[in-house]
Design a protein around this motif. Structure first.
Motif, mmCIF file in Angstrom:
data_model
loop_
_atom_site.group_PDB
_atom_site.id
_atom_site.type_symbol
_atom_site.label_atom_id
_atom_site.label_comp_id
_atom_site.label_asym_id
_atom_site.label_seq_id
_atom_site.Cartn_x
_atom_site.Cartn_y
_atom_site.Cartn_z
ATOM 1 N N PHE A 33 67.525 84.870 29.758
ATOM 2 C CA PHE A 33 68.225 83.612 30.030
ATOM 3 C C PHE A 33 69.731 83.822 30.073
ATOM 4 O O PHE A 33 70.410 83.345 30.989
ATOM 5 C CB PHE A 33 67.852 82.571 28.975
ATOM 6 C CG PHE A 33 68.616 81.288 29.119
ATOM 7 C CD1 PHE A 33 68.279 80.371 30.093
ATOM 8 C CD2 PHE A 33 69.678 81.007 28.277
ATOM 9 C CE1 PHE A 33 68.986 79.191 30.231
ATOM 10 C CE2 PHE A 33 70.388 79.835 28.400
ATOM 11 C CZ PHE A 33 70.043 78.919 29.383
ATOM 12 N N LEU A 37 72.117 83.316 33.311
ATOM 13 C CA LEU A 37 73.202 82.349 33.210
ATOM 14 C C LEU A 37 74.546 83.004 33.531
ATOM 15 O O LEU A 37 75.388 82.417 34.209
ATOM 16 C CB LEU A 37 73.230 81.738 31.806
ATOM 17 C CG LEU A 37 74.241 80.628 31.576
ATOM 18 C CD1 LEU A 37 73.946 79.437 32.469
ATOM 19 C CD2 LEU A 37 74.236 80.213 30.122
ATOM 20 N N THR A 38 74.731 84.230 33.075
ATOM 21 C CA THR A 38 75.966 84.964 33.369
ATOM 22 C C THR A 38 76.105 85.210 34.873
ATOM 23 O O THR A 38 77.195 85.069 35.434
ATOM 24 C CB THR A 38 75.988 86.295 32.609
ATOM 25 O OG1 THR A 38 75.856 86.028 31.221
ATOM 26 C CG2 THR A 38 77.272 87.055 32.860
ATOM 27 N N ILE A 40 74.861 83.410 37.230
ATOM 28 C CA ILE A 40 75.128 82.141 37.898
ATOM 29 C C ILE A 40 76.584 81.739 37.715
ATOM 30 O O ILE A 40 77.230 81.265 38.645
ATOM 31 C CB ILE A 40 74.177 81.041 37.364
ATOM 32 C CG1 ILE A 40 72.763 81.297 37.864
ATOM 33 C CG2 ILE A 40 74.650 79.658 37.778
ATOM 34 C CD1 ILE A 40 71.730 80.376 37.241
ATOM 35 N N LEU A 41 77.118 81.934 36.513
ATOM 36 C CA LEU A 41 78.488 81.518 36.248
ATOM 37 C C LEU A 41 79.522 82.451 36.853
ATOM 38 O O LEU A 41 80.660 82.060 37.080
ATOM 39 C CB LEU A 41 78.720 81.417 34.733
ATOM 40 C CG LEU A 41 77.945 80.297 34.048
ATOM 41 C CD1 LEU A 41 78.217 80.325 32.550
ATOM 42 C CD2 LEU A 41 78.317 78.947 34.627
ATOM 43 N N GLN A 63 81.395 76.931 38.932
ATOM 44 C CA GLN A 63 82.041 77.679 37.862
ATOM 45 C C GLN A 63 83.396 77.067 37.513
ATOM 46 O O GLN A 63 83.755 76.946 36.339
ATOM 47 C CB GLN A 63 82.216 79.132 38.272
ATOM 48 C CG GLN A 63 82.859 79.981 37.199
ATOM 49 C CD GLN A 63 83.069 81.429 37.637
ATOM 50 O OE1 GLN A 63 82.882 81.732 38.806
ATOM 51 N NE2 GLN A 63 83.445 82.271 36.725
#
Length: 68
Positions: A33, A37-38, A40-41, A63
């Motif tokens: 996860f 998430l990293t 995506i950001l 972002q």
């Protein structure tokens, strides 16, 4: 003649379950996860993904909104 009632040899407990998970059963999904998430950001770090410019701009805008 009366019918016999079948009883369970191990009655159901009302307490906590005796099932224990190994440490990696929680650590691996958490790691996955956080990694996703990293990515995506920070889409600029995802070199293998060749996305359309519009999608890249969308992720960059998201972002920027999150970082405010």
């Amino acid at each position: 003649m009366s019918a016999r009632m079948h009883t369970s040899p191990h009655p159901a407990s009302t307490g906590r379950s005796g099932v224990r998970l190994p440490w990696w059963a929680l650590a691996l999904p958490t790691l996955a996860f956080v990694t996703l998430l990293t990515l995506i950001l920070n889409p600029s770090e995802a070199h293998a993904a060749t996305a359309e410019p519009a999608i890249t701009q969308l992720f960059e805008r998201i972002q920027q909104l999150i970082m405010r």
